[in-house]
Design an enzyme around this catalytic site. Structure first.
Site, PDB file in Angstrom:
ATOM      1  N   ASN A  13      33.981  40.146  38.172  1.00  0.00           N
ATOM      2  CA  ASN A  13      34.149  41.607  38.178  1.00  0.00           C
ATOM      3  C   ASN A  13      34.989  41.984  36.973  1.00  0.00           C
ATOM      4  O   ASN A  13      36.198  41.777  36.965  1.00  0.00           O
ATOM      5  CB  ASN A  13      34.834  42.040  39.478  1.00  0.00           C
ATOM      6  CG  ASN A  13      35.150  43.526  39.486  1.00  0.00           C
ATOM      7  OD1 ASN A  13      34.605  44.283  38.672  1.00  0.00           O
ATOM      8  ND2 ASN A  13      36.018  43.945  40.394  1.00  0.00           N
ATOM      9  N   TRP A  14      34.324  42.566  35.988  1.00  0.00           N
ATOM     10  CA  TRP A  14      35.042  42.911  34.745  1.00  0.00           C
ATOM     11  C   TRP A  14      35.762  44.248  34.832  1.00  0.00           C
ATOM     12  O   TRP A  14      36.394  44.675  33.858  1.00  0.00           O
ATOM     13  CB  TRP A  14      34.066  42.889  33.561  1.00  0.00           C
ATOM     14  CG  TRP A  14      33.689  41.500  33.144  1.00  0.00           C
ATOM     15  CD1 TRP A  14      34.175  40.331  33.677  1.00  0.00           C
ATOM     16  CD2 TRP A  14      32.776  41.126  32.115  1.00  0.00           C
ATOM     17  NE1 TRP A  14      33.605  39.256  33.048  1.00  0.00           N
ATOM     18  CE2 TRP A  14      32.745  39.710  32.084  1.00  0.00           C
ATOM     19  CE3 TRP A  14      31.972  41.831  31.222  1.00  0.00           C
ATOM     20  CZ2 TRP A  14      31.940  39.003  31.185  1.00  0.00           C
ATOM     21  CZ3 TRP A  14      31.163  41.130  30.323  1.00  0.00           C
ATOM     22  CH2 TRP A  14      31.161  39.736  30.309  1.00  0.00           C
ATOM     23  N   LYS A  15      35.623  44.925  35.966  1.00  0.00           N
ATOM     24  CA  LYS A  15      36.314  46.197  36.173  1.00  0.00           C
ATOM     25  C   LYS A  15      36.092  47.130  34.968  1.00  0.00           C
ATOM     26  O   LYS A  15      35.017  47.117  34.382  1.00  0.00           O
ATOM     27  CB  LYS A  15      37.800  45.959  36.434  1.00  0.00           C
ATOM     28  CG  LYS A  15      38.040  44.894  37.493  1.00  0.00           C
ATOM     29  CD  LYS A  15      39.456  44.859  38.005  1.00  0.00           C
ATOM     30  CE  LYS A  15      39.638  43.651  38.898  1.00  0.00           C
ATOM     31  NZ  LYS A  15      40.805  43.770  39.780  1.00  0.00           N
ATOM     32  N   GLU A  99      39.747  48.775  44.916  1.00  0.00           N
ATOM     33  CA  GLU A  99      40.157  49.775  43.923  1.00  0.00           C
ATOM     34  C   GLU A  99      39.371  51.074  44.111  1.00  0.00           C
ATOM     35  O   GLU A  99      39.882  52.160  43.831  1.00  0.00           O
ATOM     36  CB  GLU A  99      40.002  49.190  42.508  1.00  0.00           C
ATOM     37  CG  GLU A  99      41.071  48.125  42.253  1.00  0.00           C
ATOM     38  CD  GLU A  99      40.726  47.094  41.203  1.00  0.00           C
ATOM     39  OE1 GLU A  99      39.732  47.261  40.483  1.00  0.00           O
ATOM     40  OE2 GLU A  99      41.471  46.095  41.134  1.00  0.00           O
ATOM     41  N   GLY A 175      44.785  41.141  41.550  1.00  0.00           N
ATOM     42  CA  GLY A 175      45.448  41.475  40.297  1.00  0.00           C
ATOM     43  C   GLY A 175      46.954  41.256  40.305  1.00  0.00           C
ATOM     44  O   GLY A 175      47.654  41.729  39.423  1.00  0.00           O
ATOM     45  N   SER A 215      43.252  37.062  42.664  1.00  0.00           N
ATOM     46  CA  SER A 215      43.996  36.195  41.744  1.00  0.00           C
ATOM     47  C   SER A 215      43.441  34.773  41.697  1.00  0.00           C
ATOM     48  O   SER A 215      44.193  33.796  41.589  1.00  0.00           O
ATOM     49  CB  SER A 215      45.490  36.192  42.113  1.00  0.00           C
ATOM     50  OG  SER A 215      46.023  37.506  41.970  1.00  0.00           O
ATOM     51  N   GLY A 236      38.356  38.608  39.273  1.00  0.00           N
ATOM     52  CA  GLY A 236      38.634  39.762  38.427  1.00  0.00           C
ATOM     53  C   GLY A 236      39.207  39.338  37.086  1.00  0.00           C
ATOM     54  O   GLY A 236      38.490  38.928  36.169  1.00  0.00           O
ATOM     55  N   GLY A 237      40.519  39.387  36.968  1.00  0.00           N
ATOM     56  CA  GLY A 237      41.180  39.150  35.684  1.00  0.00           C
ATOM     57  C   GLY A 237      40.738  37.884  34.968  1.00  0.00           C
ATOM     58  O   GLY A 237      40.471  37.900  33.754  1.00  0.00           O
TER      59      GLY A 237
HETATM   60  C1  PEP Z   1      38.660  41.646  41.939  1.00  0.00           C
HETATM   61  O1  PEP Z   1      38.617  42.456  41.049  1.00  0.00           O
HETATM   62  O2  PEP Z   1      37.811  41.668  42.841  1.00  0.00           O
HETATM   63  C2  PEP Z   1      39.737  40.664  41.938  1.00  0.00           C
HETATM   64  C3  PEP Z   1      39.792  39.806  42.913  1.00  0.00           C
HETATM   65  O3  PEP Z   1      40.647  40.723  40.899  1.00  0.00           O
HETATM   66  P1  PEP Z   1      41.678  39.565  40.457  1.00  0.00           P
HETATM   67  O4  PEP Z   1      40.893  38.277  40.420  1.00  0.00           O
HETATM   68  O5  PEP Z   1      42.174  39.986  39.135  1.00  0.00           O
HETATM   69  O6  PEP Z   1      42.733  39.497  41.507  1.00  0.00           O
END
Ligand code: PEP
Length: 268
Positions: A13-15, A99, A175, A215, A236-237
């Site tokens: 997920n590049w958000k 989010e 995140g 994370s 995500g990140g």
């Molecule tokens: C996400 O965006 O779904 C996510 C889990 O983000 P991160 O890995 O940055 O916590």
């Protein structure tokens, strides 16, 4: 679980990161280091990057997902994108990311309509659920997630429910650099499957892949994939980093091969 081996899935997920050009370049670079067909790999760039990422990933076996979809098919909904508009651009879609629940006020009922639209239009929904820290501290995490599922999937199970994927993403882990414990995520995965069965989504309960998100990194993905009830990760990140994606998918490939070799086996 009895029956068919569930796929191992890594979804990125590049958000709200990357322009279309940056997304294409990053997708190409990541594709070169995650050439592991044993793992179902999905990259979800922002809408504006979908076409460029689709083209960059052509022939790689890596699939493209959107990060959201509107619950109506067309109409006066400025700035929105519907399931028919995603045809040919994406084959997956994230529904109900925390989010969006937080920033766009998405409710379980609305998210359920998005899941329905995705399923109707041949998109594989990744339905994201997860509790707040206060819920977990109060011992109510499973109850909260079961209520999210009931709110979103309250209707009869559709014939195509088998394409549903659930991402368990504790909100406090997204995140923050603070990931859940593998054992807690595994317990939640079991609870999610029981909740689906109680809702009458029996095919989905049997077959649904449950991903962990929050994370996830190359360093900790193994803790989750060591749990037989966890089928991969929504990342995500770390999914914006080429080395992290290489490590995550390499670890997922070990699990996918181990599970395929030992049907119903206990570990990866
Ligand atoms: C996400 O965006 O779904 C996510 C889990 O983000 P991160 O890995 O940055 O916590």
């Amino acid at each position: 679980m009895m029956g068919a081996v569930r796929p191992v899935i890594v979804a990125a997920n590049w958000k709200m990161h990357t322009t279309a050009a940056e997304a294409a370049a990053l997708a190409g670079a990541i594709a070169a280091v995650i050439d592991e067909p044993a793992v179902t790999r999905v990259i979800c760039p922002p809408y504006v990057g979908l076409a460029a990422v689709r083209d960059a990933l052509a022939g790689t076996g890596i699939e493209v997902g959107a990060q959201n979809v509107h619950h109506e098919l067309a109409g006066p909904f400025t700035g929105e994108v519907s399931a028919p508009m995603l045809q040919g651009l994406a084959s997956w879609v994230i529904c109900g990311h925390s989010e969006r629940r937080r920033d766009a006020g998405e409710t379980d009922a609305l998210i359920g309509r998005k899941v329905g639209r995705a399923l109707e239009h041949g998109l594989r929904p990744i339905l994201a659920v997860g509790e707040q820290l206060a819920d977990r501290q109060a011992g109510r995490a499973e109850e909260v997630v079961a209520a999210q599922l009931a709110g979103a999937l309250g209707g009869p199970e559709p014939a195509v429910a088998e394409s549903l994927v659930i991402a368990y993403e504790p909100v406090w882990a997204i995140g923050t650099g603070r990931n859940a414990h593998g054992a807690d995520a595994a317990a939640m995965a079991g609870s999610i499957r029981r909740a689906l069965a109680r809702l009458g989504w029996r095919d989905a309960a049997e077959r649904v892949p449950v991903l962990y998100g929050g994370s996830v990194t190359a360093a900790n993905i193994g803790e989750f994939l060591a749990e037989p009830s966890i089928d991969g990760a929504l990342v995500g990140g770390a999914s914006l980093k080429i080395d992290e994606m290489a490590g995550i998918v390499a670890r997922a490939a070990l699990t996918a091969r181990a599970r395929a070799g030992v049907q119903g086996g206990s570990n990866g």
